[in-house]
Write an enzyme that holds these catalytic residues in place. Structure first.
Site, mmCIF file in Angstrom:
data_model
loop_
_atom_site.group_PDB
_atom_site.id
_atom_site.type_symbol
_atom_site.label_atom_id
_atom_site.label_comp_id
_atom_site.label_asym_id
_atom_site.label_seq_id
_atom_site.Cartn_x
_atom_site.Cartn_y
_atom_site.Cartn_z
ATOM 1 N N CYS B 91 0.846 -1.210 0.125
ATOM 2 C CA CYS B 91 -0.017 -0.047 -0.030
ATOM 3 C C CYS B 91 0.811 1.109 -0.100
ATOM 4 C CB CYS B 91 -0.960 -0.046 1.128
ATOM 5 S SG CYS B 91 -2.245 1.200 0.951
ATOM 6 N N HIS B 184 -3.119 -5.547 1.560
ATOM 7 C CA HIS B 184 -2.534 -5.809 2.969
ATOM 8 C C HIS B 184 -2.555 -7.252 3.257
ATOM 9 C CE1 HIS B 184 -2.346 -1.461 3.557
ATOM 10 N NE2 HIS B 184 -3.454 -1.497 3.254
ATOM 11 N N GLU B 186 -0.742 -8.322 5.220
ATOM 12 C CA GLU B 186 -0.479 -8.451 6.946
ATOM 13 C C GLU B 186 -1.559 -8.394 7.579
ATOM 14 O OE1 GLU B 186 -0.353 -5.921 5.169
ATOM 15 O OE2 GLU B 186 -0.901 -4.236 6.078
#
Lengths: 298, 209
Positions: B91, B184, B186
């Site tokens: 991002c 994302h 994560e």
């Protein structure tokens, strides 16, 4: 090789919580004009809170404080590329519907505005836009999360430039999270009753050791040292309201608070960025206050 | 672990750094730890000298750009990337790596290490943020991607490898030792995209999922 793309879903908990995750380690600044918003963005703010009066002025003026004029919010949205937040009154779900229609990135259901409902907060699950809510203790934080809040902030005492209440609230929240981690499974029933919070959330915190959403600090931050204090006490980002634009020289102070929030454990950097910032906002002692905003919310 | 290029001479460190100026760095650390990797927060040039790869998290790219300057990290990090430091940007991290950024701020810093053009907030405001399943090259099952005010990759140089697409546009790309995602990986606890990054420069890593 081309297969149809999977459908996209908006407004889910991971998507709402995700933006709070992206704001961590950052400073969200209150702004009342597009010009302020640009100063905030230039200084490295991760987001701005668009409102008509900063809390210090709401305190001074008295009267009913409401959602800001949509025109003013749109002006700020047009001025910056970072996320724009706005405040709705506690329980005023129509103000929240309007803010969602404007495309604000986060709604703060805020005790700084005059509450619209003295028994209920907004059902935040009914919205695509995520909400942040204030809390003074763990029970209040968990009630807000159970209503759909995806970020919790300390209430502190907005518009005072006095960090003492935010410290009290952060210590209460983080301290009780630590105690839950030590409780056995039978004690958690008692904790849920005492906190007036849903048992599954209490059990989840005992298990994971943290809230299911990020915890930020708001209310009374006026200096880089205040921001670093909040971070060392366990806050994951900070809101600065009156503290920047009620100081003598907003831009350098805003930059210094941004650096202090990133390097919050590095006293050498904190000393460096705290130099020569001019006068902070004067501030108010808690015994001089006739209205405690933190008492609003249920 | 081997001794990846880009590590300073004489360094014995084998940690993967996570740029921790601002943003979702903690979520990346948790994923790296689940893969058995030593993860370290990077806020200063000294922190950077102690890592052999770097993850640049999501957050606000304008904020990170400013803090890269004030922290003194921009110049040494530019040098390390040019010397082959493996980097994974997600991002905002991807925006910092792209050679061209649309709708950014004129003073926004970039490492220009990945020949792609990205449009900041190209997927819209937060109410347009979404999650979806993605087909990723090399993964046998779909990867669940969360897109938060995501940047859009609008152009990809021919030499860049596209590892995943959504709506006909690249969302996960790799060029040499630089990898970037507009979503994302994560968030959500799935370690497979991070494992793909680590495989580009490390010896075999523990398999999961």
């Amino acid at each position: 090789m081309k297969t149809p793309d999977a459908p996209r879903t908006t407004g889910t908990f991971p998507v709402k919580r995700g933006l709070a995750e992206m704001l961590k380690g950052g400073v969200i600044m209150d702004v009342v004009t597009a010009e302020h918003a640009k100063v905030a963005e230039d200084a490295g703010a991760v987001a701005v809170m668009a409102l008509e009066r900063v809390p210090a002025d709401i305190r001074r003026d008295g009267g009913v404080a409401r959602m800001s004029d949509p025109e003013m919010i749109e002006g700020i949205q047009a001025a910056v590329t970072i996320p724009v937040m706005a405040k709705a009154r506690i329980g005023h779900f129509v103000e929240a519907q309007i803010l969602q229609s404007l495309g604000v990135d986060y709604i703060d259901e805020s005790e700084v505005l005059t509450p619209a409902d003295e028994a209920h907060h907004i059902d935040k699950f009914a919205f695509t836009v995520p909400f942040v809510c204030g809390a003074t203790n763990l029970g209040e934080a968990l009630r807000r999360i159970s209503e759909g809040a995806c970020m919790i902030r300390s209430k502190g005492e907005a518009g005072t430039g006095n960090i003492v209440e935010a410290v009290r609230h952060l210590r209460a929240i983080v301290g009780d999270i630590r105690k839950l981690g030590q409780a056995d499974s039978a004690e958690l029933f008692g904790w849920a009753k005492q906190l007036q919070a849903p048992l599954p959330l209490v059990q989840e915190i005992a298990e994971t050791g943290w809230l299911p959403v990020p915890l930020f600090c708001a209310g009374g931050i006026a200096t880089p040292a205040d921001a670093a204090l909040a971070m060392q006490l366990g806050a994951e980002a900070v809101f600065v309201g009156s503290g920047i634009f009620k100081s003598a020289d907003p831009s350098p102070r805003a930059k210094a608070i941004v650096e202090a929030t990133t390097h919050f454990r590095d006293a050498d950097i904190l000393a460096k960025v705290s130099r020569g910032l001019g006068a902070p906002m004067t501030g108010i002692g808690m015994d001089e206050l006739d209205q405690h905003y933190a008492d609003r919310g249920w | 672990m081997g001794t990846p290029a880009g590590s300073p001479a004489g360094s014995t460190a084998d940690a993967v750094g996570v740029l921790a100026l601002q943003g979702a760095f903690h979520a990346h650390e948790l994923i790296l730890r689940r893969l058995g990797v030593l993860a370290r927060q990077v806020r200063t040039p000294d922190d950077l000298a102690a890592v052999t790869a770097l993850v640049m998290p999501g957050g606000e790219s304008t904020t990170m750009s400013r803090l890269l300057g004030t922290s003194g990290l921009f110049a040494p990090l530019t040098e390390r990337i040019a010397a082959g430091l493996p980097v994974f940007g997600t991002c905002a991290g991807m925006i910092l790596l792209a050679t061209e950024v649309l709708d950014g701020r004129p003073d926004q810093r970039s490492f220009a290490a990945l020949p792609i053009t990205v449009r900041r907030n190209g997927f819209g405001r937060q109410i347009d943020s979404f999650e979806t399943d993605l087909a990723v090259s090399g993964l046998d099952r779909p990867f669940h991607g969360v897109f938060i005010r995501a940047p859009r990759i609008v152009e990809v140089a021919p030499e860049v490898e596209v590892l995943a697409q959504y709506d006909g546009e690249a969302v996960l790309v790799r060029h040499g030792r630089v990898m970037a995602a507009s979503f994302h990986p994560e968030l959500g606890g799935d370690t497979r995209v991070h494992a793909t990054f680590l495989r580009t420069f490390l010896d075999p890593i523990p398999q999961e999922n």
